[in-house]
Design a protein around this motif. Structure first.
Motif, PDB file in Angstrom:
ATOM      1  N   ASN A 163       0.830  -1.201   0.000  1.00  0.00           N
ATOM      2  CA  ASN A 163       0.000   0.000   0.000  1.00  0.00           C
ATOM      3  C   ASN A 163       0.869   1.258   0.000  1.00  0.00           C
ATOM      4  O   ASN A 163       0.603   2.213  -0.740  1.00  0.00           O
ATOM      5  CB  ASN A 163      -0.944  -0.001   1.206  1.00  0.00           C
ATOM      6  N   PHE A 164       1.918   1.264   0.821  1.00  0.00           N
ATOM      7  CA  PHE A 164       2.842   2.393   0.864  1.00  0.00           C
ATOM      8  C   PHE A 164       3.456   2.637  -0.515  1.00  0.00           C
ATOM      9  O   PHE A 164       3.483   3.767  -1.012  1.00  0.00           O
ATOM     10  CB  PHE A 164       3.940   2.121   1.898  1.00  0.00           C
ATOM     11  N   LEU A 165       3.941   1.572  -1.143  1.00  0.00           N
ATOM     12  CA  LEU A 165       4.595   1.736  -2.443  1.00  0.00           C
ATOM     13  C   LEU A 165       3.609   2.207  -3.508  1.00  0.00           C
ATOM     14  O   LEU A 165       3.948   3.072  -4.329  1.00  0.00           O
ATOM     15  CB  LEU A 165       5.279   0.430  -2.861  1.00  0.00           C
ATOM     16  N   ARG A 166       2.388   1.688  -3.500  1.00  0.00           N
ATOM     17  CA  ARG A 166       1.371   2.167  -4.453  1.00  0.00           C
ATOM     18  C   ARG A 166       1.127   3.659  -4.269  1.00  0.00           C
ATOM     19  O   ARG A 166       1.035   4.415  -5.240  1.00  0.00           O
ATOM     20  CB  ARG A 166       0.062   1.404  -4.277  1.00  0.00           C
ATOM     21  N   ARG A 167       0.989   4.076  -3.020  1.00  0.00           N
ATOM     22  CA  ARG A 167       0.733   5.491  -2.737  1.00  0.00           C
ATOM     23  C   ARG A 167       1.932   6.356  -3.113  1.00  0.00           C
ATOM     24  O   ARG A 167       1.764   7.473  -3.614  1.00  0.00           O
ATOM     25  CB  ARG A 167       0.341   5.661  -1.276  1.00  0.00           C
ATOM     26  N   MET A 168       3.143   5.851  -2.895  1.00  0.00           N
ATOM     27  CA  MET A 168       4.338   6.607  -3.288  1.00  0.00           C
ATOM     28  C   MET A 168       4.415   6.728  -4.810  1.00  0.00           C
ATOM     29  O   MET A 168       4.769   7.787  -5.343  1.00  0.00           O
ATOM     30  CB  MET A 168       5.603   5.954  -2.736  1.00  0.00           C
ATOM     31  N   ILE A 169       4.080   5.643  -5.514  1.00  0.00           N
ATOM     32  CA  ILE A 169       4.071   5.691  -6.981  1.00  0.00           C
ATOM     33  C   ILE A 169       3.070   6.741  -7.436  1.00  0.00           C
ATOM     34  O   ILE A 169       3.375   7.575  -8.305  1.00  0.00           O
ATOM     35  CB  ILE A 169       3.744   4.302  -7.570  1.00  0.00           C
ATOM     36  N   ASP A 170       1.884   6.733  -6.859  1.00  0.00           N
ATOM     37  CA  ASP A 170       0.887   7.757  -7.200  1.00  0.00           C
ATOM     38  C   ASP A 170       1.425   9.150  -6.892  1.00  0.00           C
ATOM     39  O   ASP A 170       1.232  10.091  -7.670  1.00  0.00           O
ATOM     40  CB  ASP A 170      -0.420   7.533  -6.431  1.00  0.00           C
TER      41      ASP A 170
END
Length: 171
Positions: free
Chosen positions: A151-158
């Motif tokens: 979830n953290f990585l998805r949000r960082m990518i966004d």
């Protein structure tokens, strides 16, 4: 009473010295990116290939694993480069024995690009240990930890792919 308030604060928010701050997390992410960049440079040197060549070979191997074949135009789209640059890149992969051009299995007018056994072997041999160590880290995590990280990585990518917000006029 102050001790009770201190204990309650730690119950909700772990601000102990062992707890990573937002800045700590971002610095660790930066250090990871630097380590990955160093690794990619080492892999390119070991395989005597450019970054786009390695990415193209990775795409070819991945497509082959899904029983899909790629044309040069597919590779161009994936890499965001021109058809002419892709032709030169594929020429290098073919010349060095990492890939070959074959008749497309579904369109006789088309040519597919597929990895050779040598190409697959070289990539696996070069990356096997590193990928094994990375998988060991992930496998040591609980499902909850993996969910949090994902979830953290998805949000960082966004966060890094969103276009910049426009400033109000006059600022």
């Amino acid at each position: 009473m102050a001790a009770e308030a201190q204990r309650m604060r730690h119950f909700w928010y772990d601000d102990s010295p062992e707890s990573a701050s937002g800045v700590d997390v971002l610095n660790l992410l930066r250090r990871y990116r630097e380590a990955e960049t160093t690794m990619r440079t080492r892999v390119r040197a070991d395989m005597d290939m450019g970054e786009k060549d390695i990415l193209a070979l990775r795409y070819l191997i991945s497509a082959g694993g899904k029983s899909t074949v790629l044309r040069q135009k597919d590779i161009a789209a994936m890499l965001g480069i021109t058809n002419a640059s892709t032709s030169i890149l594929v020429d290098r992969l073919v010349r060095d024995g990492y890939a070959e051009r074959v008749p497309h299995p579904e369109d006789r007018r088309s040519v597919a690009v597929v990895p050779t056994e040598h190409g697959k072997h070289e990539v696996r041999a070069t990356l096997r240990d590193m990928h094994g160590r990375m998988m060991a880290v992930v496998n040591d995590m609980s499902a909850t930890e993996r969910d949090v990280v994902a979830n953290f990585l998805r949000r960082m990518i966004d966060g890094v792919t969103q276009p910049p917000m426009a400033l109000p006029p006059g600022e």
